[in-house]
Enzyme design. Structure first.
Site, PDB file in Angstrom:
ATOM      1  N   CYS A  67       0.791  -1.225   0.000  1.00 14.91           N
ATOM      2  CA  CYS A  67       0.000   0.000   0.000  1.00 14.91           C
ATOM      3  C   CYS A  67       0.825   1.278   0.000  1.00 14.91           C
ATOM      4  CB  CYS A  67      -0.941  -0.008   1.200  1.00 14.91           C
ATOM      5  SG  CYS A  67      -1.888   1.499   1.359  1.00 14.91           S
ATOM      6  N   HIS A 128      -1.813   7.217   4.409  1.00 17.66           N
ATOM      7  CA  HIS A 128      -0.739   6.241   4.613  1.00 17.66           C
ATOM      8  C   HIS A 128       0.581   6.672   3.989  1.00 17.66           C
ATOM      9  CE1 HIS A 128       0.022   1.651   5.357  1.00 17.66           C
ATOM     10  NE2 HIS A 128       0.669   2.445   6.181  1.00 17.66           N
TER      11      HIS A 128
END
Length: 542
Positions: A67, A128
């Site tokens: 990710c 993130h």
């Protein structure tokens, strides 16, 4: 010639009005989980509708199988190794909100360029890419410092820590246990403090402000939809860029009661079907405001499904279809081959397929072009403008080579030999599956990049993906007459690629990803971190 296949009215519209841009990115969604890619057990009617009304990319590749790295590449149009969003060990993603690593401020995201060209830019849900660097409130890596005018969501990630990071989890558990024992022994320590300490990393922010700590997971879905739809309504006169970066379908698979137990594939299937419903609500909002024909909508997954995500006999990760491997595996197709769909009625054809290699990094130069912007000239941009390919004025992808990293380690290289149509793939390093013969690293929980958990290949494993997309039959000099020629050409491309790399600080080094209490975002006075500033707002199931 780029616009030769569109009408005069569309041509006028294209150059008079900048299109709105809606980018939808799922997390951990396997290409085999989507109906338009062949799944007949999960219901994804809204993603399928998007494909029916637009262009489906059948060879769409993520720049990384994890990710943090994949999103860094998506936002910058560059391989993560160029920005330092990589690692020399197995710490390949931002582990704590209170880490000091993150997307460097000298990286120019597509949001920053579009912001400079009159776009209102918004990011809903997952970032993130880091938050702070030196102090709790410096917000060095925050989305608003990377070109977004509005941010609502989680700066961190959605799942609990596992396997490799058990040590850190144990440290927190010991602290929680100590507080609990002290409470039971009669010390005045509210249970809320203990609960908060366990969940202090699960926060919701609106711009720079923490509005939920810990986040109330039971209402997260409705909040996400409220914010995405509200952003479209507020900015309907455009132009706007909306990046909807879903928490779905990553563990712990937070799913509302409306969808629990409704799919044929357990909790994971429920979460996929809920995500598809959310996509439908975003599309409905675009249509309701009369923006369908003036909006480029893109939908993809950040990387492949997480095969090792299991709980007992229950599979909590996705299915990557015919492709080998999955999330975190540097070069195997299952971790990087993702669904990719673009829709723009009147400009892009409907129900079309493109079988040429494309990348998530291509969205960067594509939206910059559509906004009338210019790509940064002081750095390498690895993505390519998709418009010629999407509109049929170009027959082949501009990507001749794609490089597949695991952290800083080059695991595989893909060569699109355009004159022959071959799609060669050379693997220099592959993970050792556990148990032997399995298709994932079940014994480790996640496949490593280096060390005893990988195999080095010299000569590299070679496949022709045009004939063997599942990568099950390695070619040899005895079975492939062009073997030596192909390997030499790929190795020459690797040398050329390495010459374009500039040393940069590793943002995901051990020091940068460890938890630092002085960087911990806190709604209150640390460690008394809790708040709920959404409690007075309605949260309908939209």
């Amino acid at each position: 010639p780029l616009y030769s296949n569109i009408s005069h009215s569309t041509f006028y519209l294209f150059f008079t009005y900048k299109p709105n841009i809606v980018l939808i990115l799922a997390d951990d969604l396997g290409i085999g989980d989507v109906g338009c890619h062949g799944n007949d057990t999960l219901r994804t009617p809204n993603i399928d509708r998007l494909a029916k009304e637009g262009v489906k990319l059948t060879q769409h590749i993520a720049a990384a199988p994890l990710c943090t790295l994949s999103r860094a590449a998506f936002l910058t149009g560059r391989y993560p190794v160029r920005s330092g969003m990589d690692a020399t060990d197995d710490y390949r993603f931002i582990l704590w909100t209170a880490g000091s690593g993150g997307l460097p401020p000298n990286e120019t995201t597509f949001a920053k360029i579009l912001q400079q060209h009159g776009y209102i830019t918004g990011l809903i849900v997952k970032w993130h890419q880091g938050v702070n660097c030196e102090s709790r409130n410096d917000l060095f890596h925050h989305p608003l410092n990377h070109g977004f005018d509005y941010f609502y969501g989680m700066p961190f990630k959605n799942r609990f820590l596992r396997a490799k990071y058990r040590l850190y989890t144990q440290i927190i558990a010991i602290a929680i246990l100590t507080l609990g024992i002290a409470r039971l022994a009669g010390l005045v320590i509210p249970w809320k403090i203990i609960t908060c300490f366990a969940w202090f990393d699960c926060i919701i922010m609106r711009n720079h402000e923490i509005i939920e700590q810990p986040m109330m997971v039971e209402r997260t879905t409705s909040l996400i939809l409220r914010e995405a739809i509200s952003f479209i309504e507020r900015n309907k006169h455009g132009p706007f860029l909306l990046f909807v970066s879903f928490l779905h379908v990553q563990t712990p698979l937070i799913t509302t009661e409306m969808f629990r137990g409704k799919s044929r594939y357990g909790l994971y299937g429920d979460n996929v079907e809920e995500m598809d419903w959310m996509v439908g609500k975003v599309l409905d909002a675009i249509d309701k405001e009369g923006l369908k024909n003036t909006t480029l909508t893109y939908c993809a997954s950040g990387h492949g499904g997480f095969l090792e995500a299991q709980e007992g006999n229950a599979q909590l990760g996705g299915w990557n279809g015919i492709y080998k491997g999955g999330k975190a595996m540097g070069g195997w197709e299952g971790g990087i081959h993702v669904p990719g769909i673009l829709r723009w009625p009147g400009v892009l054809p409907a129900d079309a397929l493109i079988k040429e290699p494309t990348s998530l990094m291509d969205i960067y130069p594509t939206v910059v072009f559509l906004a009338g912007g210019r790509l940064p000239q002081d750095r390498v941009i690895d993505g390519r403008n998709l418009m010629p390919l999407l509109q049929g004025s170009a027959q082949h992808s501009e990507h001749e080579f794609m490089f597949h990293y695991c952290g800083v380690y080059l695991h595989a290289v893909q060569w699109h030999q355009k004159d022959s149509g071959a799609l060669w793939k050379a693997h220099y390093i592959t993970p050792v599956f556990q148990p032997e013969g399995a298709g994932a690293c079940y014994g480790r929980g996640i496949c490593p990049c280096i060390g005893e958990g990988v195999t080095h290949h010299d000569p590299p494993l070679l496949f022709d993906l045009s004939r063997d997309p599942s990568e099950v039959k390695p070619l040899t000099p005895g079975t492939e007459p062009l073997f030596d020629t192909v390997i030499r050409r790929i190795e020459s491309a690797v040398q050329e690629h390495h010459r374009t790399l500039t040393p940069v600080p590793h943002q995901l080094s051990f020091f940068n990803i460890i938890w630092k209490p002085w960087l911990q975002p806190c709604c209150g006075a640390f460690p008394f971190c809790w708040c709920d500033k959404e409690s007075g707002n309605p949260h309908p199931a939209l």
